[in-house]
Design an enzyme around this catalytic site. Structure first.
Site, PDB file in Angstrom:
ATOM      1  N   ILE A  76       0.756  -1.321  -0.017  1.00  0.00           N
ATOM      2  CA  ILE A  76       0.072   0.140  -0.030  1.00  0.00           C
ATOM      3  C   ILE A  76       0.778   1.333  -0.153  1.00  0.00           C
ATOM      4  O   ILE A  76       0.468   2.179  -0.638  1.00  0.00           O
ATOM      5  CB  ILE A  76      -0.913   0.075   1.186  1.00  0.00           C
ATOM      6  CG1 ILE A  76      -1.833  -1.303   1.326  1.00  0.00           C
ATOM      7  CG2 ILE A  76      -2.027   1.175   1.040  1.00  0.00           C
ATOM      8  CD1 ILE A  76      -2.542  -1.553   2.547  1.00  0.00           C
ATOM      9  N   LEU A  83      12.898  -2.976   4.855  1.00  0.00           N
ATOM     10  CA  LEU A  83      12.898  -3.968   3.898  1.00  0.00           C
ATOM     11  C   LEU A  83      12.603  -5.525   4.477  1.00  0.00           C
ATOM     12  O   LEU A  83      13.069  -6.319   3.996  1.00  0.00           O
ATOM     13  CB  LEU A  83      14.423  -4.120   2.980  1.00  0.00           C
ATOM     14  CG  LEU A  83      14.657  -2.880   2.347  1.00  0.00           C
ATOM     15  CD1 LEU A  83      16.152  -2.875   1.716  1.00  0.00           C
ATOM     16  CD2 LEU A  83      13.544  -2.354   1.278  1.00  0.00           C
ATOM     17  N   ALA A 122       4.137   1.265   8.173  1.00  0.00           N
ATOM     18  CA  ALA A 122       5.388   0.214   8.612  1.00  0.00           C
ATOM     19  C   ALA A 122       4.672  -0.381   9.923  1.00  0.00           C
ATOM     20  O   ALA A 122       4.351   0.043  10.923  1.00  0.00           O
ATOM     21  CB  ALA A 122       6.585   0.952   9.307  1.00  0.00           C
ATOM     22  N   SER A 138      -7.341  -0.277  10.145  1.00  0.00           N
ATOM     23  CA  SER A 138      -7.873  -1.591   9.497  1.00  0.00           C
ATOM     24  C   SER A 138      -9.244  -2.097  10.064  1.00  0.00           C
ATOM     25  O   SER A 138      -9.593  -1.608  10.987  1.00  0.00           O
ATOM     26  CB  SER A 138      -7.188  -2.789  10.110  1.00  0.00           C
ATOM     27  OG  SER A 138      -7.526  -4.087   9.573  1.00  0.00           O
ATOM     28  N   TYR A 146      -2.919  -9.351  15.534  1.00  0.00           N
ATOM     29  CA  TYR A 146      -2.910  -8.108  14.546  1.00  0.00           C
ATOM     30  C   TYR A 146      -4.164  -6.895  14.858  1.00  0.00           C
ATOM     31  O   TYR A 146      -3.780  -5.777  14.802  1.00  0.00           O
ATOM     32  CB  TYR A 146      -2.905  -8.653  13.024  1.00  0.00           C
ATOM     33  CG  TYR A 146      -3.060  -7.467  12.030  1.00  0.00           C
ATOM     34  CD1 TYR A 146      -2.020  -6.644  11.648  1.00  0.00           C
ATOM     35  CD2 TYR A 146      -4.347  -7.348  11.464  1.00  0.00           C
ATOM     36  CE1 TYR A 146      -2.404  -5.534  10.608  1.00  0.00           C
ATOM     37  CE2 TYR A 146      -4.635  -6.394  10.230  1.00  0.00           C
ATOM     38  CZ  TYR A 146      -3.550  -5.545  10.092  1.00  0.00           C
ATOM     39  OH  TYR A 146      -3.818  -4.499   8.901  1.00  0.00           O
ATOM     40  N   LYS A 204      -4.126  -2.857  16.005  1.00  0.00           N
ATOM     41  CA  LYS A 204      -4.703  -1.703  15.336  1.00  0.00           C
ATOM     42  C   LYS A 204      -5.741  -0.991  16.466  1.00  0.00           C
ATOM     43  O   LYS A 204      -5.660   0.239  16.337  1.00  0.00           O
ATOM     44  CB  LYS A 204      -5.422  -2.312  14.066  1.00  0.00           C
ATOM     45  CG  LYS A 204      -4.548  -2.695  13.070  1.00  0.00           C
ATOM     46  CD  LYS A 204      -3.368  -1.542  12.572  1.00  0.00           C
ATOM     47  CE  LYS A 204      -2.610  -1.954  11.350  1.00  0.00           C
ATOM     48  NZ  LYS A 204      -1.520  -1.043  11.111  1.00  0.00           N
ATOM     49  N   PHE A 243     -10.293  -2.000   4.500  1.00  0.00           N
ATOM     50  CA  PHE A 243     -10.900  -3.281   4.335  1.00  0.00           C
ATOM     51  C   PHE A 243      -9.928  -4.151   3.506  1.00  0.00           C
ATOM     52  O   PHE A 243      -8.680  -4.234   4.172  1.00  0.00           O
ATOM     53  CB  PHE A 243     -12.481  -3.292   3.938  1.00  0.00           C
ATOM     54  CG  PHE A 243     -13.269  -2.677   4.884  1.00  0.00           C
ATOM     55  CD1 PHE A 243     -14.234  -3.633   5.450  1.00  0.00           C
ATOM     56  CD2 PHE A 243     -13.202  -1.493   5.324  1.00  0.00           C
ATOM     57  CE1 PHE A 243     -15.202  -3.257   6.574  1.00  0.00           C
ATOM     58  CE2 PHE A 243     -14.197  -1.039   6.188  1.00  0.00           C
ATOM     59  CZ  PHE A 243     -14.993  -1.967   6.963  1.00  0.00           C
TER      60      PHE A 243
END
Length: 340
Positions: A13, A34, A83, A126, A151, A155, A180
Site C-alpha cells: 500500500i 525491507l 510500517a 484496519s 494483528y 490496530k 478493508f
C-alpha cells in the site's frame, strides 16, 4: 512543495501511495527496513512517476535512529504511517513480534511528529478494529468488539494511542483510515503486492497458484454462515486506497478536519466471498484454479464489508475500481514479475 514522510513506503500500500503523492506534487521521503519489501520497488515508483523519492533504510523499533531521522528532516509537513506487520494468521502464531513491531514503531514515530511545526499524521488502520461486527455494512460508529487476532488488537491499541496523544496535544492532527481488504496492482504492472515467502493474503496466493508457484490454494473454512459457506470481505483496489490517503492528507494540510482525531472506513461497500473472488479470477484470467477446502483459520471473522458514506461525503472520496479491475491488475502484475 510539502515534504511527506511515508513509513513502510516500499510495501504494497505504501508504494502505491507514494506514487499518488508524487503525482500530486508532494516531495516524498520513504522509511522502510525491507523486512517485507524490496528495494526494486523504488525503481518501479521512479519509472511510473519520473521522480525518485528520498529513501532511508531505518528500523523504526530503534528509537535513537528515529530521533536522528527527524533531527535531519524537521521540515516534514505530514507523516503517513504504514510500517507494520500485517498478516492476521501469522499474528496468532507470533503475537509478541506483532506487539513489539506494530506498537513500538508507532510510538517512536508519533513522539517525533509532535515536535514538528506541522503535526499531521495518517494512520494505516484496519477493519479488524471492529472484530466481528454485529451488523453489516460496518459504520464508523459500530462498537469496537474484542479483536479476533493480535494483528487486529495492535490496530485497536494503535488508534487508542493516537487518540490519547491527540487529547493532550491539540497541535497534533490525525486521521485513522480503516481499510478493508486491499488487492490489485498499479495498472503499469511496475509495482504490486510482493509478499516475501508464502503469501498470507488471498489474492497473491491465487495468482501464485495460477502461475505455478503454489501447488494448491487452501480455502480456510466452507462452513461459515454465508451463502456459499466461505468468509466475506470487502476487496478494495490498492490504487483507490492510495488515493484515499492523499485526500485525507490534504484534509489535514488544509485545516478542514473538524476534530484532531478522525476515522474513516475505506472500502467499496460490497462484500465478496472467497469463492466469489476465486470465480472472478477464473473468469478474468480464463484459467481454472486448483483449490481445496481446509479447516477454519483462527483469527478470521465471518464477514466484514464497509459502510462508506462518511468517507464519500466528508472526504469526497469514493472507490471507483471494481473487483474485476483489481483481480485483472493483480494477475497482470504476477505475470509480469514471473515473465509469463
Amino acid at each position: 512543495m510539502k515534504k511527506i514522510l511515508v513509513t513502510g513506503g516500499l510495501g504494497f500500500i505504501g508504494s502505491h501511495t507514494v506514487v499518488e503523492l508524487q503525482n500530486e506534487g508532494f516531495e516524498v521521503v520513504i522509511i522502510d527496513d525491507l523486512s517485507n519489501s524490496s528495494l526494486d520497488v523504488l525503481k518501479g515508483i521512479s519509472s511510473i512517476t519520473g521522480k525518485t523519492p528520498n529513501y532511508e533504510n531505518i528500523d523504526l523499533k530503534e528509537k535513537a535512529l528515529v530521533e536522528q531521522f527527524f533531527q535531519k528532516h524537521k521540515d516534514i509537513s505530514g507523516v503517513i504511517h504504514f510500517a507494520a506487520s500485517k498478516a492476521v494468521g501469522e499474528s496468532v502464531q507470533m503475537p509478541l513480534h506483532y506487539y513489539e513491531n506494530n506498537l513500538n514503531t508507532l510510538i517512536y514515530t508519533l513522539k517525533e511528529v509532535i515536535g514538528l511545526d506541522e503535526s499531521n499524521f495518517i494512520f494505516s488502520s484496519s477493519c479488524t478494529v471492529y472484530g466481528q461486527a454485529e451488523e453489516m455494512p460496518i459504520t464508523e460508529k459500530a462498537p469496537v468488539q474484542p479483536a479476533e487476532s493480535p494483528y487486529g488488537n495492535t490496530k485497536q491499541i494503535g488508534e487508542e494511542i493516537i487518540m490519547d496523544t491527540c487529547y493532550v496535544n491539540p497541535e497534533l492532527n490525525a486521521i485513522a483510515l480503516r481499510y478493508f481488504n486491499p488487492i490489485g496492482a498499479h495498472p503499469s504492472a511496475k509495482i504490486g503486492e510482493l509478499p516475501i515467502g508464502v503469501p498470507q493474503n488471498l489474492v497473491p496466493y491465487i495468482t501464485q497458484t495460477a502461475a505455478g508457484l503454489r501447488e494448491c490454494l487452501s480455502v480456510f473454512g466452507n462452513d461459515y454462515p454465508t451463502e456459499d459457506g466461505t468468509c466475506i470481505r470487502d476487496y478494495i483496489h490498492v490504487v483507490d486506497l492510495a488515493k484515499a490517503h492523499v485526500v485525507a492528507l490534504q484534509r489535514l494540510l488544509n485545516g478542514k478536519n473538524t476534530s484532531n482525531f478522525e476515522s474513516f472506513n475505506i472500502g467499496t461497500g460490497v462484500g465478496s466471498s472467497v469463492l466469489e473472488v476465486i470465480k472472478t479470477f477464473e473468469r478474468v484470467s480464463g484459467q481454472s484454479l486448483n483449490y481445496i477446502f481446509a479447516p477454519r483459520r483462527q483469527g478470521d471473522v465471518i464477514s466484514a464489508y464497509a459502510h462508506t458514506e462518511k468517507a464519500n461525503k466528508i472526504l469526497g472520496w469514493k472507490a471507483v475500481l471494481t473487483l474485476d479491475d483489481a483481480i485483472r491488475s493483480a494477475w497482470h502484475w504476477e505475470k509480469q514479475i514471473r515473465n509469463i
